[in-house]
Design a protein around this motif. Structure first.
Motif, short mmCIF file in Angstrom:
data_model
loop_
_atom_site.label_atom_id
_atom_site.label_comp_id
_atom_site.label_asym_id
_atom_site.label_seq_id
_atom_site.Cartn_x
_atom_site.Cartn_y
_atom_site.Cartn_z
N TYR A 52 42.19 42.98 31.79
CA TYR A 52 42.60 43.64 30.55
C TYR A 52 43.26 44.98 30.83
O TYR A 52 43.15 45.94 30.05
CB TYR A 52 41.42 43.81 29.57
N GLY A 53 43.98 45.03 31.96
CA GLY A 53 44.77 46.22 32.27
C GLY A 53 44.33 46.94 33.52
O GLY A 53 45.00 47.87 33.97
N GLN A 54 43.19 46.53 34.10
CA GLN A 54 42.67 47.24 35.26
C GLN A 54 43.30 46.77 36.57
O GLN A 54 43.09 47.37 37.62
CB GLN A 54 41.14 47.11 35.34
N GLY A 55 44.08 45.70 36.53
CA GLY A 55 44.80 45.26 37.72
C GLY A 55 44.12 44.17 38.51
O GLY A 55 44.48 43.93 39.67
N GLY A 56 43.15 43.48 37.92
CA GLY A 56 42.41 42.45 38.63
C GLY A 56 43.30 41.34 39.17
O GLY A 56 43.12 40.88 40.30
N LYS A 57 44.30 40.91 38.39
CA LYS A 57 45.17 39.84 38.84
C LYS A 57 45.95 40.23 40.10
O LYS A 57 46.17 39.42 41.00
CB LYS A 57 46.15 39.45 37.73
N THR A 58 46.37 41.47 40.14
CA THR A 58 47.13 41.94 41.30
C THR A 58 46.25 42.06 42.53
O THR A 58 46.60 41.59 43.62
CB THR A 58 47.78 43.31 40.98
N VAL A 59 45.09 42.69 42.38
CA VAL A 59 44.21 42.93 43.52
C VAL A 59 43.70 41.62 44.12
O VAL A 59 43.65 41.47 45.35
CB VAL A 59 43.04 43.85 43.12
N THR A 221 37.71 51.24 50.41
CA THR A 221 39.14 51.09 50.66
C THR A 221 39.90 51.07 49.34
O THR A 221 39.53 50.34 48.43
CB THR A 221 39.42 49.79 51.42
N ALA A 222 40.95 51.89 49.26
CA ALA A 222 41.83 51.85 48.08
C ALA A 222 42.80 50.68 48.28
O ALA A 222 43.84 50.82 48.92
CB ALA A 222 42.58 53.16 47.93
N ASP A 285 33.07 50.09 52.91
CA ASP A 285 31.75 49.52 52.69
C ASP A 285 31.61 48.25 53.53
O ASP A 285 32.51 47.40 53.53
CB ASP A 285 31.57 49.17 51.20
N PRO A 286 30.52 48.08 54.25
CA PRO A 286 30.40 46.93 55.17
C PRO A 286 30.40 45.58 54.47
O PRO A 286 30.76 44.57 55.08
CB PRO A 286 29.06 47.19 55.88
N ARG A 287 30.02 45.53 53.19
CA ARG A 287 29.99 44.25 52.47
C ARG A 287 31.20 44.06 51.57
O ARG A 287 31.44 42.97 51.06
CB ARG A 287 28.71 44.11 51.65
N GLY A 288 31.95 45.12 51.34
CA GLY A 288 33.07 45.02 50.42
C GLY A 288 34.25 44.28 51.01
O GLY A 288 34.43 44.25 52.22
N PRO A 289 35.08 43.66 50.16
CA PRO A 289 36.27 42.97 50.65
C PRO A 289 37.25 43.97 51.25
O PRO A 289 37.75 44.86 50.55
CB PRO A 289 36.84 42.30 49.39
N TYR A 290 37.47 43.85 52.57
CA TYR A 290 38.26 44.84 53.31
C TYR A 290 37.73 46.26 53.10
O TYR A 290 38.48 47.22 53.14
CB TYR A 290 39.74 44.74 52.94
N GLY A 291 36.43 46.36 52.84
CA GLY A 291 35.78 47.66 52.72
C GLY A 291 35.81 48.28 51.35
O GLY A 291 35.36 49.42 51.17
#
Length: 340
Positions: A52-59, A221-222, A285-291
């Motif tokens: 809804y505008g936060q960019g989920g589809k892109t990320v 990671t940004a 972050d060790p569990r995050g996707p690409y940190g």
């Protein structure tokens, strides 16, 4: 007294520091993802995530493209109907990048395994002997023995096969709190932010002008810096609006006095925006996707306490309710004067 100069504008600076969890508190909020190869060699990504505008589809497309080693333009994301896509618990709790992102990466890894499986059949080699480089799949010791996404897409479709990859991710529900230490696995990840706000307070009218806001975010990671910047700017203005303008009950304590229009519910405009500067601190972050960690809702959290602290620095009164309107400031100044 004739010639007396009344100093009505008081300046102050305030700071706040916050932390914000990623995902549902206590865990237990899964997501699924599916990737499928099309006859032309492009890839569909199916997910139940709502953007809804936060960019989920892109990320999420970025995650799939990075894991597959292909261009993001080769991936189409589909999520128009929940009956026809994979499960997503919710687009909330700053969870999409972390939870759905991990599901997409797992789907991409499964996709590559199945891609090799099919390529091995048409190249007459063992799947373990194959390497994938972008859209090319080739034999490690003989790159001339090769095929492509497009070749496999056509061959599998018209050959009665289906190359897909599926993935799911769940942060396990939190274990009981340790009775001795109090420790528990509270959330998927914890992000942090700090805000410094400069204000000017007119002691005659009670008006608060937010002049500057400097904010730092530790978000892992940004993944997409431009989307992050947009989220930070929008969140900062929302946070400022909550701090000094937005009031659902403008006639409180009359509970019939709900704000029914933007005449009653005041929100910031571009004319109200202060000078803003955002800084990203990247600690993977060790569990995050690409940190990566979640950072959506956190972007509007640190402004209000920083502004309240700046007002205290300016006029020496603590404001304990939001929004901090001119009427509240004048009442607080009057109470302070009476105490003195």
């Amino acid at each position: 007294m004739r010639g007396e100069v009344r100093i009505m504008i008081k300046k102050g600076r305030g700071i706040s520091a916050i932390m914000h969890p990623t995902g549902f508190k206590g865990g237990g909020d899964p997501d699924q993802a599916l990737l499928k190869l099309k006859p032309d060699g492009t890839v569909d990504l199916l997910t139940g995530v709502t953007d809804y505008g936060q960019g989920g589809k892109t990320v999420l497309r970025q995650f799939a493209a990075e894991e597959l080693g292909i261009d993001i333009d080769m991936i189409s994301l589909h999520n128009k109907g929940t009956d026809n896509v994979t499960w997503s618990t919710d687009t909330a709790a700053s969870r999409v990048t972390f939870i759905a992102g991990n599901a997409v990466i797992k789907a991409a890894q499964d996709f590559k395994r199945n891609l090799k499986r099919f390529a091995a059949g048409i190249l007459n080699v063992d799947a373990d002997d194959l390497e994938i480089d972008g859209v090319k799949i080739y034999k490690k010791d003989n790159p001339e023995i090769a095929t492509t996404y497009a070749d496999i897409g056509a061959a599998s479709t018209w050959g009665g096969d289906f190359v897909v990859g599926v993935g799911a991710y769940l942060v396990p529900p939190a274990a009981p709190v340790d009775p001795i230490t109090g420790a528990m696995d509270f959330c998927a990840a914890m992000a942090y932010a700090v805000c410094v706000a400069d204000v000017e307070v007119d002691t005659e009218t009670g008006y608060v002008d937010v002049v500057n806001m400097y904010t730092g975010y530790e978000i892992g990671t940004a993944v997409n810096p431009l989307l992050c910047e947009g989220q930070f700017d929008g969140g900062a203005v929302m946070g400022m609006g909550m701090a000094i303008m937005e009031n659902l009950y403008p006639k409180y304590p009359d509970d019939a006095g709900w704000a029914s229009s933007y005449t009653d519910y005041i929100i910031p405009t571009t004319m109200d925006c202060p000078e803003m500067k955002n800084t990203v601190v990247e600690i993977k972050d060790p569990r995050g996707p690409y940190g990566a960690k979640g950072m959506g809702e956190m972007s509007s959290n640190p402004q209000a306490p920083a502004i309240a602290n700046a007002i205290y620095d300016a006029i020496g009164v603590r404001m304990d309710s939001l929004p901090i309107t001119a009427e509240k400031v004048l009442a607080a100044l009057e109470a302070k004067k009476n105490r003195i």
